[in-house]
Design a protein around this motif. Structure first.
Motif, PDB file in Angstrom:
ATOM      1  N   LYS A   2       9.377  -3.339  -5.837  1.00 32.89           N
ATOM      2  CA  LYS A   2       8.528  -3.755  -4.723  1.00 32.89           C
ATOM      3  C   LYS A   2       9.183  -3.565  -3.361  1.00 32.89           C
ATOM      4  O   LYS A   2       8.528  -3.217  -2.379  1.00 32.89           O
ATOM      5  N   HIS A   3      10.485  -3.834  -3.267  1.00 40.56           N
ATOM      6  CA  HIS A   3      11.173  -3.764  -1.978  1.00 40.56           C
ATOM      7  C   HIS A   3      12.217  -2.647  -1.961  1.00 40.56           C
ATOM      8  O   HIS A   3      13.211  -2.755  -1.238  1.00 40.56           O
ATOM      9  N   GLN A   6      13.983  -1.323   1.245  1.00 39.02           N
ATOM     10  CA  GLN A   6      13.635  -2.143   2.410  1.00 39.02           C
ATOM     11  C   GLN A   6      14.904  -2.837   2.899  1.00 39.02           C
ATOM     12  O   GLN A   6      15.726  -3.303   2.107  1.00 39.02           O
ATOM     13  N   SER A 223       8.581 -12.788  -0.425  1.00 37.83           N
ATOM     14  CA  SER A 223       8.375 -11.416  -0.897  1.00 37.83           C
ATOM     15  C   SER A 223       6.990 -10.912  -0.515  1.00 37.83           C
ATOM     16  O   SER A 223       6.825  -9.779  -0.041  1.00 37.83           O
ATOM     17  N   CYS A 227       5.934  -7.641   2.498  1.00 38.26           N
ATOM     18  CA  CYS A 227       5.441  -6.340   2.048  1.00 38.26           C
ATOM     19  C   CYS A 227       4.023  -6.079   2.555  1.00 38.26           C
ATOM     20  O   CYS A 227       3.389  -6.934   3.178  1.00 38.26           O
TER      21      CYS A 227
END
Length: 247
Positions: A2-3, A6, A223, A227
């Motif tokens: 997901k990250h 980042q 989280s 995003c």
């Protein structure tokens, strides 16, 4: 993940909620600057995490109540990773003082770390994010700011964080920067270990879901706010408190 790639900076990262947030993001592939004033605890935490997560974590010792220290911490992340996508302002302090007997130095310290420190981190992060044209700033307040159940300096500082979020979210929106606040309820962290047991039991009795929060509960909301799933959310104060209080 997901990250993946980042770049995230987390304050108060040496233990508790901040440490879990670092773990959560790094597990999801993020490059994380973990910031704390306690060098020993921070180094031990980062050394452990780097052996078990998918991303990369660097340790940065800083005092967020000092503007030069904040500036240096953010510069270190940008120098290492090239940008700053997310900052999560977790660092906070408190003390158990009645209002009338609160020493000046306790008031000054709590406001300096919890409110001024959050302001400084937001300001310096926004300077980087404005140049990028994007970013997510996530502040951490407390349900005590909604209920007033807590020391006056702590409640005031955390209420100030919510007002700060509302104000700067409007100013920074045109630069593509979103700003939101998470408002945790009582959460199992080292800070809570100092709370007398009778207070803890009373707090749990006031939580409709019938349990304390866990650091992971807060990390999951952070989280989401970090995003694109929350791309149309800014200026919001989001309570994560088991129904203990409403905004």
């Amino acid at each position: 993940m997901k990250h993946q790639d980042q770049v995230v900076l987390v304050t108060g990262a040496g233990q508790g909620m901040g440490q879990e947030i670092v773990r959560h993001f790094a597990d999801a592939g993020a490059k994380v600057g973990a910031v704390d004033i306690n060098k020993e605890a921070l180094t031990a935490s980062v050394d452990e995490l780097n052996g078990s997560v998918n991303g990369e974590v660097i340790a940065i010792t800083a005092n967020i109540a000092k503007s030069d220290s904040v500036r240096d911490a953010i510069a270190a992340v940008v120098e290492k990773f090239g940008r700053l996508d997310v900052i999560i302002n977790v660092a906070g302090v408190g003390s158990f003082d009645t209002f009338i007997d609160t020493p000046d130095e306790h008031w000054d310290k709590v406001i300096a770390v919890n409110l001024t420190g959050t302001f400084l981190c937001c300001r310096e992060a926004a300077k980087v994010m404005t140049k990028q044209g994007s970013g997510s700033i996530i502040n951490v307040s407390s349900t005590a700011a909604l209920t007033g159940e807590g020391p006056s300096h702590y409640c005031a500082s955390k209420a100030g964080v919510m007002g700060l979020t509302r104000s700067i979210s409007r100013e920074l929106a045109a630069s593509g920067i979103r700003v939101n606040t998470i408002i945790p309820g009582p959460t199992n962290t080292p800070m809570m270990a100092d709370v007398p047991d009778e207070w803890t039991q009373k707090m749990i009795a006031d939580i409709p879901l019938g349990r304390m929060g866990e650091s992971e509960d807060i990390a999951k909301v952070a989280s989401f706010l970090a995003c694109d799933d929350s791309g149309f959310i800014t200026g919001q104060n989001i309570a994560v408190n088991g129904g203990m209080a409403f905004i």
